[in-house]
Design a protein around this motif. Structure first.
Motif, PDB file in Angstrom:
ATOM      1  N   THR A  18      33.594   2.734  74.185  1.00  0.00           N
ATOM      2  CA  THR A  18      32.783   3.795  74.799  1.00  0.00           C
ATOM      3  C   THR A  18      33.655   4.847  75.481  1.00  0.00           C
ATOM      4  OG1 THR A  18      30.969   2.246  75.074  1.00  0.00           O
ATOM      5  CG2 THR A  18      30.861   4.258  76.382  1.00  0.00           C
ATOM      6  N   GLY A  19      34.731   4.410  76.148  1.00  0.00           N
ATOM      7  CA  GLY A  19      35.624   5.354  76.829  1.00  0.00           C
ATOM      8  C   GLY A  19      36.278   6.323  75.868  1.00  0.00           C
ATOM      9  N   ASP A  20      36.714   5.837  74.700  1.00  0.00           N
ATOM     10  CA  ASP A  20      37.338   6.708  73.694  1.00  0.00           C
ATOM     11  C   ASP A  20      36.317   7.667  73.092  1.00  0.00           C
ATOM     12  OD1 ASP A  20      39.926   5.847  73.955  1.00  0.00           O
ATOM     13  OD2 ASP A  20      39.828   4.364  72.343  1.00  0.00           O
ATOM     14  N   VAL A  21      35.100   7.179  72.890  1.00  0.00           N
ATOM     15  CA  VAL A  21      34.052   8.037  72.341  1.00  0.00           C
ATOM     16  C   VAL A  21      33.687   9.122  73.353  1.00  0.00           C
ATOM     17  CG1 VAL A  21      31.660   8.119  71.493  1.00  0.00           C
ATOM     18  CG2 VAL A  21      33.175   6.246  70.793  1.00  0.00           C
ATOM     19  N   ARG A  22      33.616   8.749  74.620  1.00  0.00           N
ATOM     20  CA  ARG A  22      33.306   9.732  75.674  1.00  0.00           C
ATOM     21  C   ARG A  22      34.397  10.808  75.735  1.00  0.00           C
ATOM     22  NH1 ARG A  22      33.071   6.441  79.792  1.00  0.00           N
ATOM     23  NH2 ARG A  22      30.865   5.955  79.510  1.00  0.00           N
ATOM     24  N   LYS A  23      35.647  10.380  75.641  1.00  0.00           N
ATOM     25  CA  LYS A  23      36.785  11.316  75.668  1.00  0.00           C
ATOM     26  C   LYS A  23      36.691  12.293  74.488  1.00  0.00           C
ATOM     27  CE  LYS A  23      41.824  11.119  75.270  1.00  0.00           C
ATOM     28  NZ  LYS A  23      42.912  10.237  74.794  1.00  0.00           N
ATOM     29  N   TYR A  24      36.366  11.772  73.310  1.00  0.00           N
ATOM     30  CA  TYR A  24      36.213  12.616  72.119  1.00  0.00           C
ATOM     31  C   TYR A  24      35.062  13.611  72.296  1.00  0.00           C
ATOM     32  CZ  TYR A  24      34.636  14.027  67.491  1.00  0.00           C
ATOM     33  OH  TYR A  24      34.204  14.778  66.428  1.00  0.00           O
ATOM     34  N   SER A  32      38.705   4.870  61.386  1.00  0.00           N
ATOM     35  CA  SER A  32      37.694   5.893  61.117  1.00  0.00           C
ATOM     36  C   SER A  32      37.829   6.453  59.701  1.00  0.00           C
ATOM     37  CB  SER A  32      37.851   7.032  62.122  1.00  0.00           C
ATOM     38  OG  SER A  32      37.152   8.168  61.679  1.00  0.00           O
ATOM     39  N   PRO A  33      36.741   6.415  58.900  1.00  0.00           N
ATOM     40  CA  PRO A  33      36.811   6.974  57.541  1.00  0.00           C
ATOM     41  C   PRO A  33      37.236   8.441  57.512  1.00  0.00           C
ATOM     42  CG  PRO A  33      34.839   5.651  57.786  1.00  0.00           C
ATOM     43  CD  PRO A  33      35.438   5.760  59.155  1.00  0.00           C
ATOM     44  N   LEU A  34      36.758   9.236  58.459  1.00  0.00           N
ATOM     45  CA  LEU A  34      37.125  10.659  58.477  1.00  0.00           C
ATOM     46  C   LEU A  34      38.641  10.812  58.551  1.00  0.00           C
ATOM     47  CD1 LEU A  34      35.861  13.622  58.745  1.00  0.00           C
ATOM     48  CD2 LEU A  34      36.468  13.406  61.137  1.00  0.00           C
ATOM     49  N   LEU A  35      39.279   9.971  59.364  1.00  0.00           N
ATOM     50  CA  LEU A  35      40.729  10.041  59.533  1.00  0.00           C
ATOM     51  C   LEU A  35      41.454   9.531  58.295  1.00  0.00           C
ATOM     52  CD1 LEU A  35      43.119  10.667  61.418  1.00  0.00           C
ATOM     53  CD2 LEU A  35      42.906   8.361  62.333  1.00  0.00           C
ATOM     54  N   THR A  76      37.856  12.577  65.378  1.00  0.00           N
ATOM     55  CA  THR A  76      37.198  11.286  65.487  1.00  0.00           C
ATOM     56  C   THR A  76      37.717  10.592  66.735  1.00  0.00           C
ATOM     57  OG1 THR A  76      36.819   9.215  64.278  1.00  0.00           O
ATOM     58  CG2 THR A  76      38.984  10.206  64.037  1.00  0.00           C
ATOM     59  N   PRO A  77      36.920   9.739  67.361  1.00  0.00           N
ATOM     60  CA  PRO A  77      37.453   8.982  68.494  1.00  0.00           C
ATOM     61  C   PRO A  77      38.603   8.081  68.040  1.00  0.00           C
ATOM     62  CG  PRO A  77      35.051   8.759  68.336  1.00  0.00           C
ATOM     63  CD  PRO A  77      35.514   9.425  67.081  1.00  0.00           C
ATOM     64  N   ASP A  78      39.481   7.711  68.972  1.00  0.00           N
ATOM     65  CA  ASP A  78      40.608   6.832  68.637  1.00  0.00           C
ATOM     66  C   ASP A  78      40.144   5.411  68.342  1.00  0.00           C
ATOM     67  OD1 ASP A  78      42.437   8.891  68.884  1.00  0.00           O
ATOM     68  OD2 ASP A  78      42.762   8.523  71.015  1.00  0.00           O
ATOM     69  N   ALA A  90      45.928  17.345  60.551  1.00  0.00           N
ATOM     70  CA  ALA A  90      45.565  17.303  61.972  1.00  0.00           C
ATOM     71  C   ALA A  90      44.056  17.208  62.098  1.00  0.00           C
ATOM     72  CB  ALA A  90      46.071  18.565  62.675  1.00  0.00           C
ATOM     73  N   MET A  91      43.633  16.838  63.291  1.00  0.00           N
ATOM     74  CA  MET A  91      42.223  16.847  63.655  1.00  0.00           C
ATOM     75  C   MET A  91      42.039  17.943  64.715  1.00  0.00           C
ATOM     76  SD  MET A  91      40.551  14.368  62.039  1.00  0.00           S
ATOM     77  CE  MET A  91      41.407  13.918  60.539  1.00  0.00           C
ATOM     78  N   ARG A  92      40.936  18.653  64.637  1.00  0.00           N
ATOM     79  CA  ARG A  92      40.688  19.690  65.640  1.00  0.00           C
ATOM     80  C   ARG A  92      40.549  19.062  67.040  1.00  0.00           C
ATOM     81  NH1 ARG A  92      40.509  21.993  69.348  1.00  0.00           N
ATOM     82  NH2 ARG A  92      39.513  23.956  69.968  1.00  0.00           N
ATOM     83  N   TYR A  93      39.973  17.865  67.079  1.00  0.00           N
ATOM     84  CA  TYR A  93      39.800  17.160  68.355  1.00  0.00           C
ATOM     85  C   TYR A  93      40.429  15.777  68.237  1.00  0.00           C
ATOM     86  CZ  TYR A  93      36.353  20.845  68.276  1.00  0.00           C
ATOM     87  OH  TYR A  93      35.754  22.074  68.124  1.00  0.00           O
ATOM     88  N   GLN A  94      41.135  15.368  69.274  1.00  0.00           N
ATOM     89  CA  GLN A  94      41.820  14.076  69.354  1.00  0.00           C
ATOM     90  C   GLN A  94      43.053  14.034  68.452  1.00  0.00           C
ATOM     91  OE1 GLN A  94      40.489  11.487  71.922  1.00  0.00           O
ATOM     92  NE2 GLN A  94      40.085  13.619  72.376  1.00  0.00           N
ATOM     93  N   THR A  95      43.329  12.875  67.841  1.00  0.00           N
ATOM     94  CA  THR A  95      44.634  12.691  67.194  1.00  0.00           C
ATOM     95  C   THR A  95      44.511  12.478  65.686  1.00  0.00           C
ATOM     96  OG1 THR A  95      44.431  10.370  67.828  1.00  0.00           O
ATOM     97  CG2 THR A  95      45.831  11.737  69.206  1.00  0.00           C
ATOM     98  N   PRO A  96      45.547  12.896  64.914  1.00  0.00           N
ATOM     99  CA  PRO A  96      46.702  13.690  65.326  1.00  0.00           C
ATOM    100  C   PRO A  96      46.273  15.128  65.632  1.00  0.00           C
ATOM    101  CG  PRO A  96      46.711  13.395  62.947  1.00  0.00           C
ATOM    102  CD  PRO A  96      45.556  12.590  63.469  1.00  0.00           C
ATOM    103  N   SER A  97      46.818  15.690  66.685  1.00  0.00           N
ATOM    104  CA  SER A  97      46.361  17.012  67.145  1.00  0.00           C
ATOM    105  C   SER A  97      46.946  18.146  66.310  1.00  0.00           C
ATOM    106  CB  SER A  97      46.764  17.217  68.607  1.00  0.00           C
ATOM    107  OG  SER A  97      48.174  17.335  68.703  1.00  0.00           O
TER     108      SER A  97
END
Length: 344
Positions: A23-29, A76-79, A17-19, A103-110
């Protein structure tokens, strides 16, 4: 003689999930997620151009807006649902034998962070549980890839076990059935829809053993050793098992696939097409399950719970209800506990 009591490490892995909803965090994710060669399975250079020059720049503002509809005080609910699952699992396991990380496959916690914590705890074995009920290369396969990429740099690599899928686990099915029964006790429905995350057809065909795959009910109508790793076959199998457990009549059950990206053909039927079909048939009351997701997220709460609901109502539908995801449901926690113990 000393008593060797090394613990077994457990790593629960969800998608990511994005941090934040910026928009910048979503783009990074989006960049990290879509640059994974198992998610967009085309060569590196065209994939880089597609993701970094087209998808991430144009999709990020829209996706950020979607995430804002979903975000809570806890983020984020997923987190946080995955954190709650971990918190409820820990006391269910003997803490002299197990150490649990998530962990999360993408982003944090890695995944790297989670694995390093287990490695520092000097565990003798690691059980990795990708929280995707149906095996797909783009989800479970990607988690395996990442775990092995990190572990192979270690001097000492403990035994590592991966849970491949758990569509047939009785407690997974019972947890969904509990949630379904709760909704069905409050209301009556004309149709029960099982909407799963879609995948490009080419990915399904790539995994087909001996050209068995026909992307049709001919092969997906049965779950056998030939299609045991076929994502579409596993989804239809999940529907059959859950419908049977809930006593749903066959003619009131449909399986479909959501969340398409791009113009290539994805596995069918598409959920948006099924919505039109139901409306045309005069179906007014629909209950939707999303059994590819074990935690509520953008694809359940917003896509199925809000966007598809609006589409159905605009076409004349009267009721569109979404069964909440497993999140940290007690029976689901027992299922994960059993997955740990049976793989120890």
């Amino acid at each position: 003689m000393g008593n060797l009591k090394a613990k077994t490490g457990v790593l629960l892995v969800n998608l990511g999930t994005p941090d934040s909803t910026a928009t910048g965090d979503v783009r990074k994710y989006l960049r990290e997620f879509l640059m994974d060669g198992r998610v967009i399975d085309i060569p590196l250079i065209p994939r880089w151009m597609l993701v970094n020059l087209i998808i991430a720049p144009f999709r990020a503002p829209k996706s950020a807006n979607e995430y804002r509809k979903l975000w809570t005080d806890r983020g984020s609910p997923l987190l946080f649902h995955t954190e709650d699952l971990k918190a409820k699992l820990i006391p269910k396991l003997d803490n002299s034998k197990y150490i649990v990380e998530m962990a999360m496959r993408y982003q944090t916690p890695s995944i790297e962070e989670g694995l390093n914590k287990l490695n520092k705890a000097n565990v003798s074995k690691i059980i990795v549980i990708p929280l995707f009920p149906q095996y797909a290369s783009a989800t479970n396969g990607s988690v395996v890839d990442k775990v092995m990429e990190i572990a192979r740099t270690w001097q000492i690599i403990p035994n590592i076990t991966f849970v491949n899928n758990f569509v047939e686990h009785p407690l997974f099915l019972e947890a969904w059935a509990e949630l379904g029964r709760e909704m069905m006790a409050k209301d009556e429905y004309d149709m029960y829809l099982f909407s799963y995350h879609g995948l490009p057809e080419r990915q399904i065909k790539k995994g087909s053993v001996g050209g068995y795959c026909q992307l049709s009910d001919k092969c997906c109508g049965n779950y056998t050793k030939k299609n045991q790793f076929c994502y579409r076959g596993q989804c239809f199998h999940t529907t059959r098992l859950l419908a049977s457990k809930l006593g749903l009549p066959e003619e009131k059950v449909m399986t479909c696939f959501q969340s398409r990206l791009g113009k290539d053909p994805w596995i069918k039927p598409y959920t948006e097409d099924v919505i039109k079909e139901l409306a045309n048939k005069g179906i007014k009351r629909v209950l939707v399950f999303s059994p590819a997701f074990v935690a509520d997220c953008l694809e359940t709460t917003v896509e199925v719970g809000q966007e598809y609901k609006e589409e159905f109502e605009e076409l004349g539908g009267e009721k569109w209800d979404l069964v909440p995801s497993l999140n940290s449901n007690d029976t689901w926690v027992e299922c994960v506990k059993d997955l740990v113990i049976t793989n120890s």
